[in-house]
Design an enzyme around this catalytic site. Sequence first.
Site, PDB file in Angstrom:
ATOM      1  N   TYR A  19       0.838  -1.202   0.000  1.00  0.00           N
ATOM      2  CA  TYR A  19       0.000   0.000   0.000  1.00  0.00           C
ATOM      3  C   TYR A  19       0.874   1.253   0.000  1.00  0.00           C
ATOM      4  CZ  TYR A  19      -3.508   3.394   1.486  1.00  0.00           C
ATOM      5  OH  TYR A  19      -4.337   4.495   1.572  1.00  0.00           O
ATOM      6  N   THR A  66     -13.881   4.896   9.043  1.00  0.00           N
ATOM      7  CA  THR A  66     -14.766   4.324   8.033  1.00  0.00           C
ATOM      8  C   THR A  66     -14.696   2.805   8.150  1.00  0.00           C
ATOM      9  OG1 THR A  66     -13.083   4.096   6.316  1.00  0.00           O
ATOM     10  CG2 THR A  66     -14.213   6.237   6.466  1.00  0.00           C
TER      11      THR A  66
END
Length: 353
Positions: free
Chosen positions: A272, A311
């Site tokens: 990532y 989230t």
Amino acid sequence: MDSTEKQDRRERAKERREKRRQEISLIRSIPYSDHQRWWSAETIAVVTGANRGIGFEIAHQLGLHGLTVVLTSRETAVGEEAAKVLQEGGLNVVFHQLDVLDQESIDSFCAWIKENYGGIDILKKCYMPLSAYWVPLNSIMGRGLYMTCTYQCKLVQINNAGFNHNIGSENSVEFAEKVISTNYVGTKNMIKATIPLMRPNAAGARIVTVSSRLGRLNGRKNRISDDEVRHQLEDVDSLSEELIDATVNKFLEQVKDGTWTSGGWPQNNTDYSLSKLAVNAYTRLVARDLADRPEGEKIYINCYCPGWVKTAMTGWAGQVTPEEGADTAVWLSLLPDMRVSGKFFAERREIHF
């Protein structure tokens, strides 16, 4: 440094963050004046990966400012439902399916934009840090273009789509190829496809890409340890797409042969982090290539880190709300006197790559 000093430093850093959050909250409550509003209901903002999380909130906030928002999502059903929620709130939001990993989907989307709106003003290509989705501002800001109608349509692109498989301290590279493809290759392809759609406008078209501090070249705790590679990626004058591609491909090759752990790559969320590093580098490259455009035809491209947002992508373990995470993207999209390009931002401030 002993444990007490470390704790004191953490507390001071926490206090600074909280103070900055309060400052931004106050600034956000002040409406734009009429002379600052370069946009109108005809300004087109494209937000990729906007069916939830930061992307959805970016679309929401841009809609509240009176822009026409094109909300995109890979899955049609969830995208249509997200757009419906915003439409029921009185916002001018339309949905179109878009899969940034599928070139045919990108081409179809661009053809639809051109036919229906004539172009884009703001493109936001969004992806959550440690998450799995996009938003063009591709989380990009776009720029105005001429429509087939008698008025001028402005375009903003926000690139938000992104993907991350790891959670917390995990550092698996099992899905490295998908992470790189979604976060970097998909973003790159979306930017390439939409730049021709960004037509002349006095305020300049805007592209904003949602990135992450994990992708910083010179982060203290998470960076490429190979000085030569790092310096090559730092030098914007000699930076090239081939160099960025070669860097991520070298990592993917080492993932396949099992040697990546000794390759000098970022230590945390390696795949990532590297995908975001590539996005940041590509942002600087595109800004350099667009810099010579004359006044009235400018396209400004920047990236930003929304922080660790609460989230579903982070298991609701983040430190900032989606509203706060979306703020800098919206701010970059709407700056009245945009003259900044190829920069990296967080909390409405420029930070180092």
